[in-house]
Design an enzyme around this catalytic site. Structure first.
Site: not given
Length: 326
Positions: A144, A182
């Site tokens: 991320h 994710h």
């Protein structure tokens, strides 16, 4: 603590994750090596210098203001606000360099993130030297983290650093396959305009799943990188049948790209009992995942990302790696 969907809760990203993985390795009889040290200049191959300087000194600056505990931002530069000026105020800079309130900075954050990056860089060097495969046990995770932003427990992008390290070692084309639940928004950001690193991600639909604002199928890259980013978002409840279908799409694109090495962002939060995810893979499915990745026949570096069903994370990771050991 972290702010998770409106509630302040104990962080899901804990040291116990590593302990369970190491215990699984010990049961399997697998040795673990400690990576060497790398100069911080290597980190600047994928991250902006001012961002690295912020991370390096953030907690000391926090303490200099008479604070302790953990740093969580309370303000962010949202749509319509300026991003061309980095604020002087520490709390404002904290919000400037992140996109969520779920990734607190504590006293050991920089040291841990830097050590995780060294794991990935060390494993990349092993693959660049001719090994068929290597695994980097990174904590905190990294996918991320973008060029100048942290979030999702990620501060330095371990997989992107590994891919760049392989490029710097002379490999002309490297593919990154992200199998975390994710979307790897940071990896996409870093390689968005490049055609030498293909980024492919299977993940939960961003209409309902974190990080929400990236990960849609129409995001294909820009400039020279157009067509070198492939997102395969999947609905909640996806089981192995649906997941393996998307996995074949991923490897079909990777085959066309013909990389000289593959970096896998190995999140096992696709597990059916993961507390912050929504897929339905079983422990046995991770054996199948490992077999499919190994079947690609590419020099492969697997970098640990998510997985928050702590009791099962060791067996799930070991299941993937067993295919390479075999």
């Amino acid at each position: 603590m972290e702010l998770h969907r409106g509630e302040l809760v104990p962080s899901f990203e804990t040291p116990a994750r590593v302990e369970h993985i190491l215990a699984a390795f010990a049961r399997a009889g697998w040795a673990v090596e400690t990576p060497g040290e790398y100069d911080d200049a290597v980190l600047a191959r994928v991250h902006d210098a001012d961002y690295l300087a912020f991370l390096r000194g953030a907690y000391e600056a926090w303490q200099a203001e008479g604070r302790d505990g953990y740093m969580i931002p309370g303000a962010f530069p949202a749509c319509g606000m300026r991003r061309d000026r980095v604020p002087d105020n520490l709390h404002a800079r904290l919000g400037y360099y992140t996109f969520d309130a779920g990734s607190p900075i504590v006293a050991g954050t920089w040291r841990a993130a830097r050590a995780a990056a060294h794991c990935a860089l060390g494993a990349a060097d092993v693959v660049a030297a001719g090994a068929r495969s290597a695994y980097a046990l990174c904590r905190p995770p990294g996918h991320h983290a973008g060029r100048a932003v942290f979030g999702g427990y990620c501060f330095l992008n371990n997989a992107a650093l590994a891919a760049q390290r392989l490029r710097d070692a002379g490999l002309a084309r490297v593919a990154v396959l992200d199998v975390d639940y994710h979307h790897g928004n940071g990896t996409q950001d870093i390689f968005w305009e490049r055609d030498d690193v293909l980024v492919v991600s299977l993940h939960g639909d961003p209409n309902t799943e974190y990080p929400f604002y990236l990960g849609y199928a129409d995001e294909r890259g820009a400039g020279a990188g157009t067509g070198f980013n492939l997102n395969l978002p999947l609905p909640r409840g996806t089981d192995w049948a649906g997941y393996s279908h998307a996995l074949e799409q991923a490897f079909a694109r990777i085959a066309v790209f013909a990389p000289q090495a593959l970096v896998v962002s190995l999140g096992v939060d696709t597990f059916q009992d993961d507390p912050i995810s929504g897929f339905a893979l079983s422990t046995s499915d991770f054996l199948r995942l490992g077999e499919r990745i190994a079947a690609a026949g590419l020099p492969t570096l697997l970098v640990q990302e998510g997985g928050y069903a702590v009791a099962e994370i060791g067996d799930n990771v070991a299941g993937v790696l067993a295919a390479f050991v075999a």
